[in-house]
Write an enzyme that holds these catalytic residues in place. Sequence first.
Site, PDB file in Angstrom:
ATOM      1  N   GLU A  96       0.821  -1.207   0.000  1.00 50.42           N
ATOM      2  CA  GLU A  96       0.000   0.000   0.000  1.00 50.42           C
ATOM      3  C   GLU A  96       0.855   1.256   0.000  1.00 50.42           C
ATOM      4  O   GLU A  96       0.532   2.243  -0.667  1.00 50.42           O
ATOM      5  CB  GLU A  96      -0.953  -0.003   1.202  1.00 50.42           C
ATOM      6  CG  GLU A  96      -2.060  -1.036   1.109  1.00 50.42           C
ATOM      7  CD  GLU A  96      -2.983  -0.800  -0.079  1.00 50.42           C
ATOM      8  OE1 GLU A  96      -3.087   0.344  -0.560  1.00 50.42           O
ATOM      9  OE2 GLU A  96      -3.602  -1.778  -0.541  1.00 50.42           O
ATOM     10  N   TYR A 138      -6.731   6.148   4.484  1.00 49.36           N
ATOM     11  CA  TYR A 138      -6.829   5.135   3.436  1.00 49.36           C
ATOM     12  C   TYR A 138      -5.950   3.928   3.754  1.00 49.36           C
ATOM     13  O   TYR A 138      -6.395   2.774   3.670  1.00 49.36           O
ATOM     14  CB  TYR A 138      -6.456   5.681   2.058  1.00 49.36           C
ATOM     15  CG  TYR A 138      -6.274   4.536   1.090  1.00 49.36           C
ATOM     16  CD1 TYR A 138      -7.388   3.866   0.589  1.00 49.36           C
ATOM     17  CD2 TYR A 138      -5.012   4.029   0.780  1.00 49.36           C
ATOM     18  CE1 TYR A 138      -7.253   2.736  -0.218  1.00 49.36           C
ATOM     19  CE2 TYR A 138      -4.863   2.915  -0.025  1.00 49.36           C
ATOM     20  CZ  TYR A 138      -5.985   2.273  -0.523  1.00 49.36           C
ATOM     21  OH  TYR A 138      -5.843   1.152  -1.299  1.00 49.36           O
ATOM     22  N   ASP A 162      -9.748   4.160  -2.365  1.00 48.47           N
ATOM     23  CA  ASP A 162      -8.624   4.703  -3.119  1.00 48.47           C
ATOM     24  C   ASP A 162      -9.189   5.481  -4.306  1.00 48.47           C
ATOM     25  O   ASP A 162     -10.408   5.605  -4.476  1.00 48.47           O
ATOM     26  CB  ASP A 162      -7.679   3.585  -3.559  1.00 48.47           C
ATOM     27  CG  ASP A 162      -8.172   2.839  -4.792  1.00 48.47           C
ATOM     28  OD1 ASP A 162      -9.402   2.719  -4.966  1.00 48.47           O
ATOM     29  OD2 ASP A 162      -7.340   2.363  -5.579  1.00 48.47           O
TER      30      ASP A 162
END
Length: 297
Positions: free
Chosen positions: A46, A129, A147
Amino acid sequence: MPRTSTSASSEAETFRAALGAWYRANGRHGLPWRLTRDPYAVLVSEVMLQQTQVERVIPHYEAWLARWPTFAALAGVLPAEVIRAWRGLGYNRRALNLHRLARDVVENHAGELPRAPVVLLGLPGVGSYTASAVRCFARAERVVVTDTNIARVIARSRLGVATRRDVSAESLGEAAGALLPATDVRDHNLALMDLGAVVCRARNPDCEACPLRGRCSWKTAGSPAARAPAGPAPKFETTARFARGRIIDALREAPADIDELAAILPGLHSERTGIYLAALEKDGLVSHDAAGTWALA
Protein backbone atom coordinates in the site's frame (compact mmCIF):
# COMPACT_ATOMS: atom_id res chain seq x y z
CA MET A 1 -42.16 6.87 -4.82
CA PRO A 2 -39.21 6.98 -2.36
CA ARG A 3 -37.06 3.93 -2.06
CA THR A 4 -37.68 1.74 0.97
CA SER A 5 -34.90 0.08 2.93
CA THR A 6 -35.90 -3.20 1.31
CA SER A 7 -35.66 -1.84 -2.23
CA ALA A 8 -32.33 -0.16 -1.44
CA SER A 9 -31.01 -3.44 -0.05
CA SER A 10 -32.19 -5.34 -3.12
CA GLU A 11 -30.54 -2.78 -5.39
CA ALA A 12 -27.27 -3.08 -3.48
CA GLU A 13 -27.42 -6.87 -3.79
CA THR A 14 -27.95 -6.62 -7.54
CA PHE A 15 -25.04 -4.18 -7.78
CA ARG A 16 -22.76 -6.49 -5.81
CA ALA A 17 -23.79 -9.54 -7.81
CA ALA A 18 -22.92 -7.89 -11.13
CA LEU A 19 -19.67 -6.52 -9.74
CA GLY A 20 -18.68 -9.85 -8.20
CA ALA A 21 -19.29 -11.81 -11.40
CA TRP A 22 -17.16 -9.37 -13.35
CA TYR A 23 -14.38 -9.53 -10.76
CA ARG A 24 -14.24 -13.31 -10.71
CA ALA A 25 -13.70 -13.31 -14.47
CA ASN A 26 -11.60 -10.17 -14.90
CA GLY A 27 -9.99 -9.22 -11.60
CA ARG A 28 -6.24 -8.80 -11.15
CA HIS A 29 -6.03 -11.85 -8.90
CA GLY A 30 -2.34 -12.55 -9.56
CA LEU A 31 -0.92 -9.33 -8.11
CA PRO A 32 1.63 -10.54 -5.52
CA TRP A 33 0.24 -8.51 -2.62
CA ARG A 34 -3.14 -10.14 -3.15
CA LEU A 35 -1.68 -13.57 -2.53
CA THR A 36 -0.91 -12.81 1.11
CA ARG A 37 -2.77 -11.74 4.24
CA ASP A 38 0.42 -10.79 6.09
CA PRO A 39 -0.20 -7.26 7.46
CA TYR A 40 3.44 -6.27 6.91
CA ALA A 41 3.43 -7.36 3.25
CA VAL A 42 0.09 -5.68 2.62
CA LEU A 43 1.29 -2.48 4.27
CA VAL A 44 4.46 -2.42 2.17
CA SER A 45 2.40 -2.77 -1.00
CA GLU A 46 0.00 0.00 0.00
CA VAL A 47 2.82 2.43 0.75
CA MET A 48 4.61 1.59 -2.52
CA LEU A 49 1.42 1.92 -4.55
CA GLN A 50 0.74 5.48 -3.41
CA GLN A 51 0.86 7.53 -6.63
CA THR A 52 2.94 4.84 -8.32
CA GLN A 53 1.87 2.52 -11.15
CA VAL A 54 1.32 -1.16 -10.41
CA GLU A 55 3.81 -2.31 -13.06
CA ARG A 56 6.59 -0.25 -11.49
CA VAL A 57 5.82 -1.47 -7.99
CA ILE A 58 5.83 -5.23 -8.58
CA PRO A 59 9.63 -5.80 -8.93
CA HIS A 60 10.40 -3.39 -6.08
CA TYR A 61 7.82 -5.06 -3.84
CA GLU A 62 9.17 -8.55 -4.47
CA ALA A 63 12.79 -7.46 -3.96
CA TRP A 64 11.89 -5.58 -0.79
CA LEU A 65 10.16 -8.56 0.82
CA ALA A 66 13.00 -10.87 -0.17
CA ARG A 67 15.43 -8.53 1.57
CA TRP A 68 13.29 -7.45 4.54
CA PRO A 69 10.44 -9.94 5.05
CA THR A 70 9.30 -8.66 8.46
CA PHE A 71 8.96 -5.49 10.51
CA ALA A 72 11.94 -6.65 12.59
CA ALA A 73 14.14 -7.13 9.54
CA LEU A 74 13.33 -3.67 8.23
CA ALA A 75 13.72 -2.03 11.63
CA GLY A 76 17.23 -3.45 11.97
CA VAL A 77 18.82 -1.53 9.09
CA LEU A 78 19.95 2.06 8.69
CA PRO A 79 17.68 4.62 7.00
CA ALA A 80 20.22 5.09 4.20
CA GLU A 81 19.83 1.44 3.17
CA VAL A 82 16.07 1.86 2.97
CA ILE A 83 16.34 5.05 0.90
CA ARG A 84 18.72 3.36 -1.53
CA ALA A 85 16.36 0.41 -1.94
CA TRP A 86 13.50 2.82 -2.70
CA ARG A 87 15.18 4.07 -5.86
CA GLY A 88 12.76 4.15 -8.79
CA LEU A 89 9.61 4.55 -6.70
CA GLY A 90 9.73 8.29 -5.99
CA TYR A 91 8.36 10.15 -2.97
CA ASN A 92 11.32 9.04 -0.86
CA ARG A 93 9.69 10.23 2.35
CA ARG A 94 7.45 7.16 2.09
CA ALA A 95 10.49 4.91 2.52
CA LEU A 96 11.61 6.75 5.61
CA ASN A 97 8.12 6.64 7.11
CA LEU A 98 7.92 2.90 6.47
CA HIS A 99 11.25 2.43 8.23
CA ARG A 100 10.13 4.57 11.17
CA LEU A 101 6.88 2.60 11.33
CA ALA A 102 8.79 -0.69 11.45
CA ARG A 103 10.87 0.55 14.36
CA ASP A 104 7.75 1.77 16.17
CA VAL A 105 6.03 -1.61 15.68
CA VAL A 106 9.08 -3.51 16.94
CA GLU A 107 9.75 -1.22 19.90
CA ASN A 108 6.19 -0.57 21.03
CA HIS A 109 3.98 -3.35 19.66
CA ALA A 110 6.08 -6.52 19.97
CA GLY A 111 6.63 -6.66 16.22
CA GLU A 112 2.91 -6.98 15.39
CA LEU A 113 0.95 -4.33 13.52
CA PRO A 114 -1.63 -3.04 16.03
CA ARG A 115 -5.29 -3.77 15.40
CA ALA A 116 -6.92 -0.79 17.10
CA PRO A 117 -7.74 1.78 14.38
CA VAL A 118 -6.74 4.76 16.52
CA VAL A 119 -3.33 3.19 17.23
CA LEU A 120 -2.88 2.20 13.60
CA LEU A 121 -3.55 5.78 12.52
CA GLY A 122 -0.91 7.00 14.95
CA LEU A 123 1.89 5.14 13.17
CA PRO A 124 4.29 7.10 10.92
CA GLY A 125 2.92 7.63 7.42
CA VAL A 126 -0.40 5.86 8.03
CA GLY A 127 -3.43 7.85 6.92
CA SER A 128 -7.07 6.90 6.80
CA TYR A 129 -6.83 5.14 3.44
CA THR A 130 -3.75 3.06 4.33
CA ALA A 131 -5.28 2.06 7.66
CA SER A 132 -8.55 0.94 6.10
CA ALA A 133 -6.72 -0.90 3.30
CA VAL A 134 -4.63 -2.92 5.75
CA ARG A 135 -7.66 -3.64 7.92
CA CYS A 136 -9.62 -4.90 4.92
CA PHE A 137 -6.99 -6.59 2.71
CA ALA A 138 -4.93 -8.19 5.49
CA ARG A 139 -7.59 -8.77 8.14
CA ALA A 140 -10.85 -8.87 6.16
CA GLU A 141 -12.47 -6.28 8.39
CA ARG A 142 -15.75 -4.81 7.18
CA VAL A 143 -14.57 -1.29 6.34
CA VAL A 144 -14.92 1.07 3.41
CA VAL A 145 -11.76 1.43 1.32
CA THR A 146 -11.73 4.41 -1.02
CA ASP A 147 -8.62 4.70 -3.12
CA THR A 148 -8.76 6.83 -6.27
CA ASN A 149 -10.23 4.04 -8.39
CA ILE A 150 -12.89 2.98 -5.89
CA ALA A 151 -13.89 6.58 -5.26
CA ARG A 152 -14.35 7.16 -9.00
CA VAL A 153 -16.58 4.10 -9.39
CA ILE A 154 -18.72 5.10 -6.42
CA ALA A 155 -18.92 8.74 -7.50
CA ARG A 156 -20.09 7.78 -10.98
CA SER A 157 -22.24 4.73 -10.43
CA ARG A 158 -23.97 5.80 -7.20
CA LEU A 159 -23.78 9.59 -7.08
CA GLY A 160 -23.95 10.43 -10.78
CA VAL A 161 -20.89 12.69 -10.95
CA ALA A 162 -17.73 12.39 -13.00
CA THR A 163 -15.12 12.56 -10.23
CA ARG A 164 -14.76 12.36 -6.48
CA ARG A 165 -13.98 16.07 -6.45
CA ASP A 166 -17.64 16.76 -7.28
CA VAL A 167 -18.97 15.32 -4.00
CA SER A 168 -18.10 15.53 -0.34
CA ALA A 169 -16.01 12.86 1.36
CA GLU A 170 -18.95 12.18 3.66
CA SER A 171 -21.33 11.50 0.74
CA LEU A 172 -18.75 9.26 -0.89
CA GLY A 173 -18.17 7.30 2.30
CA GLU A 174 -21.91 6.86 2.93
CA ALA A 175 -22.50 5.63 -0.63
CA ALA A 176 -19.62 3.16 -0.40
CA GLY A 177 -20.72 1.99 3.04
CA ALA A 178 -24.26 1.28 1.81
CA LEU A 179 -22.80 -1.21 -0.67
CA LEU A 180 -20.64 -3.19 1.75
CA PRO A 181 -21.66 -6.87 1.90
CA ALA A 182 -21.96 -8.71 5.19
CA THR A 183 -19.14 -11.05 4.17
CA ASP A 184 -16.37 -11.18 1.54
CA VAL A 185 -15.69 -7.46 1.98
CA ARG A 186 -12.11 -7.92 0.82
CA ASP A 187 -13.18 -9.20 -2.60
CA HIS A 188 -15.86 -6.51 -2.83
CA ASN A 189 -13.38 -3.68 -2.33
CA LEU A 190 -10.82 -5.27 -4.63
CA ALA A 191 -13.50 -5.65 -7.29
CA LEU A 192 -14.36 -1.95 -7.10
CA MET A 193 -10.67 -1.10 -7.25
CA ASP A 194 -10.09 -3.23 -10.35
CA LEU A 195 -13.17 -1.95 -12.09
CA GLY A 196 -11.93 1.59 -11.65
CA ALA A 197 -8.44 0.71 -12.83
CA VAL A 198 -9.42 -1.36 -15.86
CA VAL A 199 -12.86 -0.16 -17.01
CA CYS A 200 -14.10 2.96 -15.22
CA ARG A 201 -10.93 4.87 -15.96
CA ALA A 202 -10.49 8.56 -15.29
CA ARG A 203 -10.11 9.15 -19.01
CA ASN A 204 -11.89 7.20 -21.73
CA PRO A 205 -13.92 4.86 -19.52
CA ASP A 206 -15.03 1.70 -21.31
CA CYS A 207 -18.69 1.96 -20.37
CA GLU A 208 -19.78 -0.75 -22.81
CA ALA A 209 -17.62 -3.28 -20.96
CA CYS A 210 -18.83 -2.18 -17.53
CA PRO A 211 -20.95 -4.67 -15.57
CA LEU A 212 -22.73 -1.72 -13.92
CA ARG A 213 -23.66 0.15 -17.09
CA GLY A 214 -27.37 -0.55 -16.64
CA ARG A 215 -27.39 0.89 -13.13
CA CYS A 216 -24.80 3.67 -13.36
CA SER A 217 -26.24 7.05 -12.39
CA TRP A 218 -23.53 8.93 -14.26
CA LYS A 219 -24.14 7.02 -17.49
CA THR A 220 -27.90 7.43 -17.13
CA ALA A 221 -27.43 11.18 -16.72
CA GLY A 222 -25.52 11.37 -20.00
CA SER A 223 -22.00 11.21 -18.55
CA PRO A 224 -21.83 14.88 -17.48
CA ALA A 225 -18.42 16.52 -17.30
CA ALA A 226 -16.74 17.14 -13.99
CA ARG A 227 -18.10 20.14 -12.13
CA ALA A 228 -14.66 20.94 -10.77
CA PRO A 229 -12.14 20.00 -13.47
CA ALA A 230 -8.56 19.61 -12.36
CA GLY A 231 -6.24 22.44 -13.29
CA PRO A 232 -3.26 21.85 -15.59
CA ALA A 233 -0.44 20.04 -13.83
CA PRO A 234 2.97 21.73 -13.86
CA LYS A 235 5.75 20.04 -15.80
CA PHE A 236 7.48 17.58 -13.50
CA GLU A 237 10.91 19.04 -14.30
CA THR A 238 9.83 22.38 -12.83
CA THR A 239 8.79 20.99 -9.45
CA ALA A 240 10.66 20.78 -6.18
CA ARG A 241 9.90 17.05 -6.16
CA PHE A 242 12.01 16.65 -9.31
CA ALA A 243 14.97 18.51 -7.79
CA ARG A 244 14.73 16.68 -4.47
CA GLY A 245 14.67 13.37 -6.32
CA ARG A 246 17.79 14.28 -8.29
CA ILE A 247 19.61 15.15 -5.07
CA ILE A 248 18.61 11.90 -3.39
CA ASP A 249 19.65 9.89 -6.45
CA ALA A 250 23.07 11.56 -6.41
CA LEU A 251 23.54 10.86 -2.70
CA ARG A 252 22.57 7.23 -3.23
CA GLU A 253 25.79 6.95 -5.23
CA ALA A 254 28.10 8.92 -2.93
CA PRO A 255 28.23 11.83 -0.48
CA ALA A 256 28.66 15.27 -2.04
CA ASP A 257 28.97 18.93 -1.11
CA ILE A 258 26.44 21.59 -2.02
CA ASP A 259 28.36 22.78 -5.09
CA GLU A 260 28.52 19.26 -6.52
CA LEU A 261 24.80 18.83 -5.94
CA ALA A 262 23.99 22.23 -7.46
CA ALA A 263 25.90 21.23 -10.58
CA ILE A 264 23.54 18.35 -11.34
CA LEU A 265 20.42 20.54 -11.10
CA PRO A 266 19.18 22.52 -14.10
CA GLY A 267 18.17 26.18 -14.28
CA LEU A 268 16.62 27.82 -11.23
CA HIS A 269 16.79 24.56 -9.30
CA SER A 270 20.55 24.99 -9.00
CA GLU A 271 20.10 28.29 -7.16
CA ARG A 272 17.71 26.64 -4.70
CA THR A 273 19.94 23.68 -3.81
CA GLY A 274 20.40 24.90 -0.23
CA ILE A 275 16.64 25.22 0.22
CA TYR A 276 16.08 21.70 -1.06
CA LEU A 277 18.80 20.27 1.18
CA ALA A 278 17.35 22.00 4.23
CA ALA A 279 13.92 20.55 3.48
CA LEU A 280 15.36 17.06 2.92
CA GLU A 281 17.28 17.31 6.17
CA LYS A 282 14.13 18.39 8.02
CA ASP A 283 12.37 15.32 6.61
CA GLY A 284 15.19 13.13 7.90
CA LEU A 285 16.31 11.95 4.47
CA VAL A 286 19.78 13.54 4.44
CA SER A 287 22.34 14.94 6.85
CA HIS A 288 25.66 16.77 6.63
CA ASP A 289 28.91 16.82 8.57
CA ALA A 290 30.96 19.74 9.83
CA ALA A 291 32.85 19.94 6.54
CA GLY A 292 29.61 20.50 4.63
CA THR A 293 29.47 17.08 3.00
CA TRP A 294 25.95 15.79 2.50
CA ALA A 295 24.89 12.13 2.65
CA LEU A 296 21.81 9.99 3.08
CA ALA A 297 20.55 9.91 6.64
